[in-house]
Scaffold this active site. Structure first.
Site, PDB file in Angstrom:
ATOM      1  N   ASP A  52       0.813  -1.213   0.000  1.00  0.00           N
ATOM      2  CA  ASP A  52       0.000   0.000   0.000  1.00  0.00           C
ATOM      3  C   ASP A  52       0.851   1.270   0.000  1.00  0.00           C
ATOM      4  O   ASP A  52       0.404   2.326   0.425  1.00  0.00           O
ATOM      5  CB  ASP A  52      -0.964   0.005   1.193  1.00  0.00           C
ATOM      6  CG  ASP A  52      -0.214  -0.136   2.502  1.00  0.00           C
ATOM      7  OD1 ASP A  52       1.019  -0.344   2.462  1.00  0.00           O
ATOM      8  OD2 ASP A  52      -0.858  -0.026   3.558  1.00  0.00           O
ATOM      9  N   HIS A 256      22.721   0.731 -20.699  1.00  0.00           N
ATOM     10  CA  HIS A 256      21.752   1.091 -19.654  1.00  0.00           C
ATOM     11  C   HIS A 256      22.069   0.359 -18.354  1.00  0.00           C
ATOM     12  O   HIS A 256      21.180  -0.202 -17.713  1.00  0.00           O
ATOM     13  CB  HIS A 256      20.323   0.795 -20.130  1.00  0.00           C
ATOM     14  CG  HIS A 256      19.883   1.689 -21.248  1.00  0.00           C
ATOM     15  ND1 HIS A 256      18.860   1.382 -22.108  1.00  0.00           N
ATOM     16  CD2 HIS A 256      20.353   2.893 -21.655  1.00  0.00           C
ATOM     17  CE1 HIS A 256      18.725   2.362 -22.997  1.00  0.00           C
ATOM     18  NE2 HIS A 256      19.619   3.283 -22.746  1.00  0.00           N
ATOM     19  N   ASP A 273      26.284   8.490 -16.152  1.00  0.00           N
ATOM     20  CA  ASP A 273      25.237   9.137 -16.944  1.00  0.00           C
ATOM     21  C   ASP A 273      24.108   9.454 -15.976  1.00  0.00           C
ATOM     22  O   ASP A 273      23.390   8.555 -15.533  1.00  0.00           O
ATOM     23  CB  ASP A 273      24.773   8.176 -18.055  1.00  0.00           C
ATOM     24  CG  ASP A 273      23.736   8.806 -18.982  1.00  0.00           C
ATOM     25  OD1 ASP A 273      23.122   9.816 -18.611  1.00  0.00           O
ATOM     26  OD2 ASP A 273      23.535   8.250 -20.085  1.00  0.00           O
ATOM     27  N   ASP A 284      20.554  15.714 -18.722  1.00  0.00           N
ATOM     28  CA  ASP A 284      21.041  14.380 -19.103  1.00  0.00           C
ATOM     29  C   ASP A 284      22.528  14.489 -19.461  1.00  0.00           C
ATOM     30  O   ASP A 284      22.871  14.796 -20.602  1.00  0.00           O
ATOM     31  CB  ASP A 284      20.204  13.894 -20.300  1.00  0.00           C
ATOM     32  CG  ASP A 284      20.562  12.491 -20.744  1.00  0.00           C
ATOM     33  OD1 ASP A 284      21.363  11.823 -20.063  1.00  0.00           O
ATOM     34  OD2 ASP A 284      20.026  12.055 -21.787  1.00  0.00           O
ATOM     35  N   HIS A 363      24.736   3.671 -30.662  1.00  0.00           N
ATOM     36  CA  HIS A 363      23.548   4.522 -30.495  1.00  0.00           C
ATOM     37  C   HIS A 363      23.744   5.796 -31.307  1.00  0.00           C
ATOM     38  O   HIS A 363      24.825   6.033 -31.852  1.00  0.00           O
ATOM     39  CB  HIS A 363      23.309   4.840 -29.012  1.00  0.00           C
ATOM     40  CG  HIS A 363      24.479   5.479 -28.310  1.00  0.00           C
ATOM     41  ND1 HIS A 363      24.811   6.803 -28.470  1.00  0.00           N
ATOM     42  CD2 HIS A 363      25.405   4.960 -27.451  1.00  0.00           C
ATOM     43  CE1 HIS A 363      25.869   7.092 -27.729  1.00  0.00           C
ATOM     44  NE2 HIS A 363      26.273   5.981 -27.106  1.00  0.00           N
ATOM     45  N   HIS A 367      19.237  13.043 -28.639  1.00  0.00           N
ATOM     46  CA  HIS A 367      17.763  12.986 -28.654  1.00  0.00           C
ATOM     47  C   HIS A 367      17.242  14.312 -28.134  1.00  0.00           C
ATOM     48  O   HIS A 367      17.979  15.080 -27.503  1.00  0.00           O
ATOM     49  CB  HIS A 367      17.262  11.823 -27.781  1.00  0.00           C
ATOM     50  CG  HIS A 367      17.873  11.777 -26.406  1.00  0.00           C
ATOM     51  ND1 HIS A 367      17.406  12.528 -25.362  1.00  0.00           N
ATOM     52  CD2 HIS A 367      18.954  11.104 -25.919  1.00  0.00           C
ATOM     53  CE1 HIS A 367      18.147  12.294 -24.284  1.00  0.00           C
ATOM     54  NE2 HIS A 367      19.112  11.448 -24.590  1.00  0.00           N
ATOM     55  N   HIS A 374      13.934  11.542 -22.791  1.00  0.00           N
ATOM     56  CA  HIS A 374      13.851  11.314 -24.241  1.00  0.00           C
ATOM     57  C   HIS A 374      12.577  12.039 -24.659  1.00  0.00           C
ATOM     58  O   HIS A 374      11.490  11.467 -24.629  1.00  0.00           O
ATOM     59  CB  HIS A 374      13.802   9.826 -24.575  1.00  0.00           C
ATOM     60  CG  HIS A 374      15.071   9.110 -24.182  1.00  0.00           C
ATOM     61  ND1 HIS A 374      15.151   7.759 -24.015  1.00  0.00           N
ATOM     62  CD2 HIS A 374      16.315   9.586 -23.917  1.00  0.00           C
ATOM     63  CE1 HIS A 374      16.397   7.433 -23.667  1.00  0.00           C
ATOM     64  NE2 HIS A 374      17.109   8.527 -23.592  1.00  0.00           N
ATOM     65  N   GLU A 397      25.815  13.208 -27.480  1.00  0.00           N
ATOM     66  CA  GLU A 397      26.387  12.175 -26.622  1.00  0.00           C
ATOM     67  C   GLU A 397      27.086  11.040 -27.377  1.00  0.00           C
ATOM     68  O   GLU A 397      26.673   9.882 -27.308  1.00  0.00           O
ATOM     69  CB  GLU A 397      25.309  11.598 -25.722  1.00  0.00           C
ATOM     70  CG  GLU A 397      24.024  11.173 -26.424  1.00  0.00           C
ATOM     71  CD  GLU A 397      23.014  10.577 -25.443  1.00  0.00           C
ATOM     72  OE1 GLU A 397      23.369   9.605 -24.753  1.00  0.00           O
ATOM     73  OE2 GLU A 397      21.874  11.076 -25.383  1.00  0.00           O
ATOM     74  N   TYR A 401      32.538   2.145 -27.172  1.00  0.00           N
ATOM     75  CA  TYR A 401      32.421   1.046 -26.210  1.00  0.00           C
ATOM     76  C   TYR A 401      33.110  -0.171 -26.825  1.00  0.00           C
ATOM     77  O   TYR A 401      32.691  -0.639 -27.890  1.00  0.00           O
ATOM     78  CB  TYR A 401      30.947   0.710 -25.931  1.00  0.00           C
ATOM     79  CG  TYR A 401      30.118   1.970 -25.702  1.00  0.00           C
ATOM     80  CD1 TYR A 401      29.961   2.510 -24.434  1.00  0.00           C
ATOM     81  CD2 TYR A 401      29.538   2.649 -26.790  1.00  0.00           C
ATOM     82  CE1 TYR A 401      29.240   3.682 -24.234  1.00  0.00           C
ATOM     83  CE2 TYR A 401      28.822   3.820 -26.604  1.00  0.00           C
ATOM     84  CZ  TYR A 401      28.672   4.332 -25.330  1.00  0.00           C
ATOM     85  OH  TYR A 401      27.972   5.487 -25.140  1.00  0.00           O
ATOM     86  N   ARG A 419      31.715   7.727 -22.847  1.00  0.00           N
ATOM     87  CA  ARG A 419      30.638   8.549 -23.432  1.00  0.00           C
ATOM     88  C   ARG A 419      30.770   9.936 -22.812  1.00  0.00           C
ATOM     89  O   ARG A 419      31.100  10.056 -21.623  1.00  0.00           O
ATOM     90  CB  ARG A 419      29.248   7.955 -23.140  1.00  0.00           C
ATOM     91  CG  ARG A 419      28.115   8.816 -23.673  1.00  0.00           C
ATOM     92  CD  ARG A 419      26.750   8.107 -23.785  1.00  0.00           C
ATOM     93  NE  ARG A 419      26.141   7.738 -22.521  1.00  0.00           N
ATOM     94  CZ  ARG A 419      26.082   6.497 -22.050  1.00  0.00           C
ATOM     95  NH1 ARG A 419      26.611   5.495 -22.740  1.00  0.00           N
ATOM     96  NH2 ARG A 419      25.506   6.237 -20.894  1.00  0.00           N
ATOM     97  N   GLU A 421      28.426  13.417 -22.697  1.00  0.00           N
ATOM     98  CA  GLU A 421      27.077  13.882 -23.070  1.00  0.00           C
ATOM     99  C   GLU A 421      26.799  15.253 -22.467  1.00  0.00           C
ATOM    100  O   GLU A 421      26.978  15.463 -21.266  1.00  0.00           O
ATOM    101  CB  GLU A 421      26.020  12.883 -22.553  1.00  0.00           C
ATOM    102  CG  GLU A 421      24.589  13.333 -22.803  1.00  0.00           C
ATOM    103  CD  GLU A 421      23.555  12.273 -22.449  1.00  0.00           C
ATOM    104  OE1 GLU A 421      23.849  11.389 -21.633  1.00  0.00           O
ATOM    105  OE2 GLU A 421      22.439  12.362 -23.004  1.00  0.00           O
TER     106      GLU A 421
HETATM  107  N1  GLY Z   1      20.417   8.828 -20.016  1.00  0.00           N
HETATM  108  C1  GLY Z   1      19.808   8.276 -21.139  1.00  0.00           C
HETATM  109  C2  GLY Z   1      20.375   8.801 -22.371  1.00  0.00           C
HETATM  110  O1  GLY Z   1      21.460   9.330 -22.372  1.00  0.00           O
HETATM  111  O2  GLY Z   1      19.756   8.788 -23.390  1.00  0.00           O
HETATM  112 MN    MN Z   2      22.357  10.166 -20.671  1.00  0.00          MN
HETATM  113 MN    MN Z   3      20.857  11.109 -23.430  1.00  0.00          MN
END
Ligand code: GLY
Ligand code: MN
Ligand code: MN
Length: 451
Positions: A52, A256, A273, A284, A363, A367, A374, A397, A401, A419, A421
């Site tokens: 609950d 992720h 990240d 982000d 990737h 975005h 996103h 970003e 890898y 990475r 970003e």
């Molecule tokens: N943190 C998710 C991305 O970079 O898209």
């Molecule tokens: Mn990110």
């Molecule tokens: Mn991102």
């Protein structure tokens, strides 16, 4: 509580979106709606976390965007041109006992006084009132399929009207996806939104600086996560905008990775990240740095390729340039860099043409960013990448890898993940980085970590 911080979420301080801005958004939306139509927006449902107890409540983004009303069990209705009022809210009534347990409720009075509803009603009366508002309207705009429970209610109201046909009732004939209109509006941020996003970016940048300064071999990934999230909370952010990723060593290769349970090792990189949500807007940021404060030669080599790719992408972000140019710029620099390091072999143009980078950079370069990490908004219009416009906000970003079990590359590269970003606002003649307040040049990172 009588002394809320002026920056605290869900107070009506200076820093929030102004009531008149919500009114302007509703006017813009209504100006796009067909004559004799109605828009219906449901609040997000509450979600049980355990027995609950509930997850912290997160309002539906369309609801927030159009009026800022923060409570669950609410429905907003827009009826352009309705003389008795165009903007109506259904919400929970004030209830002394419930408020003692669960906190303040605005009630219909509050929806009128604080959120500028033309009229507001108890949510328990919606079955009585809403069918009368739907009846005779040609079109209903709403988020089709977003909330199965609400879809069902809406269909029941429509069916009830259909059942009254013999008595002259006219059910709406068309349903239109509200998201199509609202998402395009959300893609272009106002000055007020950009101010909040700058703040989300600044708090998040501070959190990354704190993690860099706290890092040392032997800590656990979750301890750097704690440093990051402490900083978010301390500065009045609602919390992380998405689950923070803290990947030491090879964990950085899992895009992720959110377990964050491993020990950080001397000689490894750590990829973080993480971004906060501040008054409904997300940041982000990713930074990658050496756990012990010193880049090794292979780490430095890969890092510099990613940093150069990001710098090239920034040069491809300005009004009138197609969204995907920044992505293409990162692919070019990364492919060339991987060839220079001997990780890829062949002619750079051929490698790009056959997407050889995908094994190491799987990737895209970014975005949209906004109320959702996103964020909404189409990337293509009529099957072509859309042109950037001033007021759009996006992430940049690039990453490399190298899988720990990739036996096709020299051992020194295996398990490396980088990475970088940042978040940018498209300006009149280029872009503004709103997350720049955390170092990313290697020497600057090493200097901060040593301080
Ligand atoms: N943190 C998710 C991305 O970079 O898209
Ligand atoms: Mn990110
Ligand atoms: Mn991102």
């Amino acid at each position: 509580c009588t002394e809320l911080s002026p920056m605290a979420p869900n107070t009506r301080g200076e820093s929030m979106i102004a009531i008149k801005e919500y009114a302007a958004r509703r006017r813009d939306l209504m100006s796009m709606m067909e004559p004799n139509s109605i828009a219906v927006v449901a609040s997000a449902p509450e979600k049980v976390r355990s027995k609950d107890t509930y997850y912290p409540y997160k309002q539906d983004a369309t609801f927030t965007y159009l009026c800022g009303f923060p409570e669950p069990s609410a429905v907003m209705v827009l009826i352009p041109g309705r003389e008795q009022g165009e903007f109506l809210v259904f919400c929970r009534e004030k209830d002394r006992l419930k408020e003692t347990w669960d906190g303040f409720l605005h009630g219909p009075e509050g929806a009128r006084d604080d959120y500028a509803a033309d009229d507001a009603f108890p949510i328990i009366d919606i079955d009585e009132i809403l069918p009368g508002l739907l009846e005779g309207r040609g079109r209903v705009y709403y988020d089709i399929g977003k909330d199965a429970e609400f879809d069902k209610h809406l269909m029941e109201w429509i069916t009830n009207i259909r059942d009254q046909r013999a008595r002259g009732a006219v059910p709406p004939g068309e349903f239109v996806d509200l998201g199509y209109y609202v998402n395009e509006m959300r893609l272009l941020k106002s000055a007020g939104e950009i101010k909040l996003m700058r703040r989300a970016g600044a708090i998040s940048a501070g959190a990354h600086r704190r993690a860099m300064q706290a890092s040392q071999p032997g800590l656990y990934e979750y301890q750097l996560q704690a440093e990051i999230e402490h900083e978010f909370a301390f500065h009045g952010a609602t919390g992380p905008a998405y689950t923070s990723i803290v990947g030491g060593g090879r964990n950085g290769c899992i895009l992720h990775y959110i377990e964050n349970r491993c020990r950080l090792l001397d000689g490894d990189l750590v990829l973080i990240d993480a971004g906060c949500e501040y008054l409904d807007y997300a940041a982000d940021i990713t930074r990658t740095f050496p756990v012990n404060g010193h880049f090794s030669a292979p780490q430095a080599a890969v890092y510099d390729v990613v940093l150069a790719a990001q710098a090239e992408a920034f040069r491809s972000i300005a009004p009138g340039i197609a969204y995907n140019c920044a992505n293409e710029a990162t692919i070019s620099v990364i492919t060339q860099g991987l060839v220079d390091l001997g990780i890829l072999d062949g002619d750079v143009d051929d490698l790009i043409a056959r997407g050889a980078h995908r094994e190491f950079y799987m990737h895209n370069a970014g975005h949209w960013l906004g109320m959702d990490v996103h964020d909404v908004g189409d990337y293509k219009v009529d099957k072509s990448w859309r042109d950037l416009e001033a007021g759009m906000v996006l992430t940049v970003e690039p990453g490399i890898y190298i899988a720990p079990d990739n036996l096709n590359v020299d051992q020194q590269w295996r398990g490396l993940a980088v990475r970088i970003e940042d978040n940018v606002v498209v300006t009149r003649n280029g872009c503004e980085q709103i997350t720049a307040d955390v170092p990313k040049e290697r020497v600057e990172i090493e200097r901060l970590m040593a301080s």
